[in-house]
Write a protein that holds these residues in place. Structure first.
Motif, PDB file in Angstrom:
ATOM      1  N   PHE A  17       0.849  -1.188   0.000  1.00  0.00           N
ATOM      2  CA  PHE A  17       0.000   0.000   0.000  1.00  0.00           C
ATOM      3  C   PHE A  17       0.892   1.248   0.000  1.00  0.00           C
ATOM      4  CE2 PHE A  17      -2.688  -3.334   1.834  1.00  0.00           C
ATOM      5  CZ  PHE A  17      -3.823  -3.173   1.072  1.00  0.00           C
ATOM      6  N   HIS A  18       0.315   2.397   0.354  1.00  0.00           N
ATOM      7  CA  HIS A  18       1.108   3.613   0.531  1.00  0.00           C
ATOM      8  C   HIS A  18       1.859   3.529   1.853  1.00  0.00           C
ATOM      9  CE1 HIS A  18      -0.310   6.396  -2.604  1.00  0.00           C
ATOM     10  NE2 HIS A  18      -1.459   5.744  -2.520  1.00  0.00           N
ATOM     11  N   HIS A  19       3.157   3.646   1.821  1.00  0.00           N
ATOM     12  CA  HIS A  19       3.933   3.657   3.051  1.00  0.00           C
ATOM     13  C   HIS A  19       5.004   4.755   2.991  1.00  0.00           C
ATOM     14  CE1 HIS A  19       1.998  -0.037   4.263  1.00  0.00           C
ATOM     15  NE2 HIS A  19       2.400  -0.634   3.139  1.00  0.00           N
ATOM     16  N   PRO A  20       4.813   5.859   3.716  1.00  0.00           N
ATOM     17  CA  PRO A  20       5.874   6.865   3.796  1.00  0.00           C
ATOM     18  C   PRO A  20       6.983   6.332   4.710  1.00  0.00           C
ATOM     19  CG  PRO A  20       3.951   7.545   5.097  1.00  0.00           C
ATOM     20  CD  PRO A  20       3.588   6.246   4.450  1.00  0.00           C
ATOM     21  N   HIS A  24      10.870   3.175   9.935  1.00  0.00           N
ATOM     22  CA  HIS A  24       9.478   2.751  10.066  1.00  0.00           C
ATOM     23  C   HIS A  24       8.598   3.446   9.055  1.00  0.00           C
ATOM     24  CE1 HIS A  24       8.283   6.524  12.185  1.00  0.00           C
ATOM     25  NE2 HIS A  24       9.469   6.446  12.770  1.00  0.00           N
ATOM     26  N   CYS A  25       7.380   2.946   8.954  1.00  0.00           N
ATOM     27  CA  CYS A  25       6.376   3.619   8.144  1.00  0.00           C
ATOM     28  C   CYS A  25       5.854   4.800   8.946  1.00  0.00           C
ATOM     29  CB  CYS A  25       5.236   2.672   7.805  1.00  0.00           C
ATOM     30  SG  CYS A  25       3.972   3.521   6.834  1.00  0.00           S
ATOM     31  N   HIS A  26       5.737   5.991   8.307  1.00  0.00           N
ATOM     32  CA  HIS A  26       5.256   7.175   9.021  1.00  0.00           C
ATOM     33  C   HIS A  26       3.751   7.355   8.908  1.00  0.00           C
ATOM     34  CE1 HIS A  26       5.906  10.822  11.324  1.00  0.00           C
ATOM     35  NE2 HIS A  26       7.179  10.496  11.399  1.00  0.00           N
ATOM     36  N   ASN A  27       3.050   6.383   8.329  1.00  0.00           N
ATOM     37  CA  ASN A  27       1.611   6.311   8.564  1.00  0.00           C
ATOM     38  C   ASN A  27       1.529   5.844  10.014  1.00  0.00           C
ATOM     39  OD1 ASN A  27      -0.940   5.022   9.032  1.00  0.00           O
ATOM     40  ND2 ASN A  27      -1.287   4.985   6.813  1.00  0.00           N
ATOM     41  N   LEU A  28       1.087   6.728  10.920  1.00  0.00           N
ATOM     42  CA  LEU A  28       1.263   6.441  12.347  1.00  0.00           C
ATOM     43  C   LEU A  28       0.465   5.225  12.801  1.00  0.00           C
ATOM     44  CD1 LEU A  28       1.365  10.049  13.845  1.00  0.00           C
ATOM     45  CD2 LEU A  28       3.224   8.658  12.934  1.00  0.00           C
ATOM     46  N   GLU A  29      -0.624   4.934  12.101  1.00  0.00           N
ATOM     47  CA  GLU A  29      -1.379   3.735  12.465  1.00  0.00           C
ATOM     48  C   GLU A  29      -0.607   2.478  12.050  1.00  0.00           C
ATOM     49  OE1 GLU A  29      -3.021   6.571  11.214  1.00  0.00           O
ATOM     50  OE2 GLU A  29      -3.572   7.011  13.288  1.00  0.00           O
ATOM     51  N   HIS A  30       0.133   2.564  10.966  1.00  0.00           N
ATOM     52  CA  HIS A  30       0.976   1.426  10.580  1.00  0.00           C
ATOM     53  C   HIS A  30       2.142   1.279  11.560  1.00  0.00           C
ATOM     54  CE1 HIS A  30      -0.327   1.708   6.058  1.00  0.00           C
ATOM     55  NE2 HIS A  30      -1.341   1.737   6.887  1.00  0.00           N
ATOM     56  N   GLU A  31       2.718   2.411  11.909  1.00  0.00           N
ATOM     57  CA  GLU A  31       3.834   2.407  12.864  1.00  0.00           C
ATOM     58  C   GLU A  31       3.403   1.755  14.180  1.00  0.00           C
ATOM     59  OE1 GLU A  31       5.488   6.325  13.410  1.00  0.00           O
ATOM     60  OE2 GLU A  31       6.244   5.880  15.406  1.00  0.00           O
ATOM     61  N   ALA A  55       3.216  -2.178  14.378  1.00  0.00           N
ATOM     62  CA  ALA A  55       4.426  -3.006  14.219  1.00  0.00           C
ATOM     63  C   ALA A  55       5.216  -2.777  12.945  1.00  0.00           C
ATOM     64  CB  ALA A  55       4.081  -4.488  14.357  1.00  0.00           C
ATOM     65  N   MET A  56       4.881  -1.736  12.129  1.00  0.00           N
ATOM     66  CA  MET A  56       5.655  -1.516  10.910  1.00  0.00           C
ATOM     67  C   MET A  56       6.876  -0.646  11.222  1.00  0.00           C
ATOM     68  SD  MET A  56       4.185  -0.501   7.179  1.00  0.00           S
ATOM     69  CE  MET A  56       3.837  -2.040   6.329  1.00  0.00           C
ATOM     70  N   MET A  57       7.736  -1.187  12.059  1.00  0.00           N
ATOM     71  CA  MET A  57       8.972  -0.509  12.452  1.00  0.00           C
ATOM     72  C   MET A  57      10.072  -1.577  12.546  1.00  0.00           C
ATOM     73  SD  MET A  57       7.938   2.277  15.364  1.00  0.00           S
ATOM     74  CE  MET A  57       7.572   1.213  16.763  1.00  0.00           C
TER      75      MET A  57
HETATM   76 CU    CU Z   1       2.625   2.096   6.105  1.00  0.00          CU
END
Ligand code: CU
Ligand code: C2O
Ligand code: CU
Length: 495
Positions: free
Chosen positions: A421-424, A477-484, A487-489
């Motif tokens: 998906f989109h992941h900053p 990490h992903c800076h979509n904070l909900e992804h962060e 566990a996306m770190m």
């Molecule tokens: Cu993300």
């Protein structure tokens, strides 16, 4: 956290929505997320005066460092006219005070926590020693909290106290940085509540440039929020395993909904910070010219005129907006061309009339060394993907005690980011340059030194990361904070 049918539907559903919202081009939507709709009627746009956050003042200046103290506390402020919103703010304001630091001059910021929850403060874009970097388990405990015995501390946690001194040596060039909460698992809700602010670094070279300054140098933190009927912030309670990201339906600049700012018919420097949890923006001035002069972590080599500025969560853009020649009374809306409905605009400038302007955009802004692929001593891949019911990197959930790699201080590595998906994607401490985006070269928003890059669905972005600064444990990490938060770190150790 198992993969639930509902979770999976939420994710795919949200992405379908984002794709439709973006004029048919999947990479041009607002990102990966789900719209949180306000219960409160939305206020009319372009009515509230643009606020500027207070500038932090040192409490003590020593021979070697400037000392600041800032207190995180809960308070109520007026965001939507006529209503009160409870916030958690640095010094009780949202955004927090703007710090102004100087390259090479150490700053020590004491953060005191008077909130009911633990916090951790990260200087985003800072080249900071690891113990001051705001590691997610380096918690500042709420006052009055009695800490558990040492063996019950979170893995990786290093200090637990009700205040903490963050040491920022600021051995880095002039740049538009920002700071925000980074508490393990709770960054999304705690930033949404207000724990973020701007941090500008200057240096002698930048000061020698004839760029607009003082009240023509505007820090603008953009973020979206949603509101309950009583004026309080609305944040999804289900923050569940598959939470795709929270979009709000109210766009705030410096904490004000779609504000308006009076400007003279001259050049202004805009420090654009995307402090949103998940929303991307493509910003375009209705009239007047926009020129990009700086990226996330410093000035570009040369100015780049641009039609618009794409900003993913965590990214910054330093731009000059030129209102020269516009008649008094002209309204210039800063549009968001990938925002639907009320999110299609961010704020409005209103021209007051001509004024003297001795600013210029110089042809050369600074010396930016261009990294070449041949410099990379190794290549690594980081795959940002939804799996096993959560957002993960390389198929593993974040482990605060673990580490995915150990680059050597002083080296350059090629890092390849891939995504579903989109992941900053954001890297702490080490700055990078974008080498390629898919089969193409970098885009305008990728120019210069960066710490965050917008990685789009099924895209491969290659960056050259230079590990300059400090040894120790850092993270990407992903800076979509909900992804962060889900566990996306990942950690890496600079040796
Ligand atoms: Cu993300
Ligand atoms: Cu702005 Cu680790 O984050
Ligand atoms: Cu950071």
């Amino acid at each position: 956290m198992s993969l639930t049918r509902r979770g999976l539907l939420t994710v795919t559903g949200a992405t379908g929505m984002a794709m439709i919202a973006g004029c048919g081009r999947p990479e041009d939507g607002p990102g990966t997320g789900e719209l949180v709709t306000s219960e409160l009627p939305l206020p009319p746009r372009f009515q509230v005066e643009l606020p500027l956050p207070p500038v932090a003042r040192p409490t003590r200046v020593s021979a070697t460092a400037d000392h600041y103290t800032v207190t995180q506390r809960a308070t109520e402020i007026e965001i939507i006219p006529g209503t009160r919103t409870g916030i958690w703010g640095f010094d009780g304001v949202f955004p927090g005070p703007t710090f102004r630091g100087r390259s090479g001059r150490e700053m020590v910021v004491t953060v005191r926590n008077e909130l009911p929850v633990p916090t951790s403060t990260h200087l985003h874009g800072g080249v900071t020693p690891a113990e001051s970097d705001g590691f997610p388990t380096d918690l500042i405990l709420p006052a009055g909290y009695s800490p558990p015995p040492p063996d019950h501390h979170g893995a990786g946690g290093r200090h637990h106290d009700t205040s903490r001194d963050y040491r920022y040596p600021l051995n880095q060039p002039a740049a538009t940085l920002w700071y925000h909460d980074h508490r393990m698992d709770f960054t999304g809700p705690q930033v949404w509540r207000g724990l973020a602010g701007m941090f500008l670094v200057t240096d002698a070279h930048e000061e020698s440039l004839p760029l607009p300054r003082d009240d023509r140098d505007l820090p603008l933190m953009i973020c979206d929020r949603a509101f309950e009927a009583d004026g309080s912030f609305r944040y999804p309670a289900h923050g569940g395993a598959a939470m795709p990201g929270a979009f709000g339906d109210v766009i705030l600049v410096n904490g004000a909904p779609w504000p308006r700012a009076e400007v003279a018919a001259v050049r202004y420097r805009l420090r654009l910070v995307n402090g949103s949890n998940a929303r991307r923006y493509r910003l375009r001035l209705e009239r007047g010219a926009l020129t990009r002069i700086g990226s996330d972590t410093g000035l570009l080599a040369a100015p780049a005129p641009c039609e618009d500025v794409l900003l993913a969560p965590g990214e910054r853009a330093d731009v000059i907006a030129d209102f020269t020649g516009l008649a008094a009374g002209t309204e210039v809306t800063l549009r968001n061309t990938i925002g639907a409905g009320p999110a299609d605009a961010v704020m409005r400038f209103v021209v007051t009339g001509p004024a003297a302007d001795d600013s210029r955009i110089p042809e050369r802004l600074g010396d930016v060394e261009v990294l070449h692929r041949g410099l990379a001593v190794t290549e690594r891949q980081f795959d940002f993907r939804f799996g096993a019911g959560r957002w993960q990197i390389n198929n593993v959930p974040y482990d605060p005690a673990g580490s995915l790699c150990a680059p050597r201080l002083g080296t350059v590595e090629l890092w390849r980011f891939t995504s579903d998906f989109h992941h900053p994607v954001h890297v702490h401490m080490a700055h990078f340059q974008v080498l390629s985006r898919g089969a193409r070269g970098p885009e305008p928003a990728d120019a210069g030194w960066k710490d965050t890059v917008d990685v789009r669905p099924y895209e491969t972005v290659q960056v050259l990361v230079r590990f300059a600064g400090y040894r120790g444990r850092y993270m990407l990490h992903c800076h979509n904070l909900e992804h962060e938060d889900m566990a996306m770190m990942a950690n890496f150790d600079v040796l």
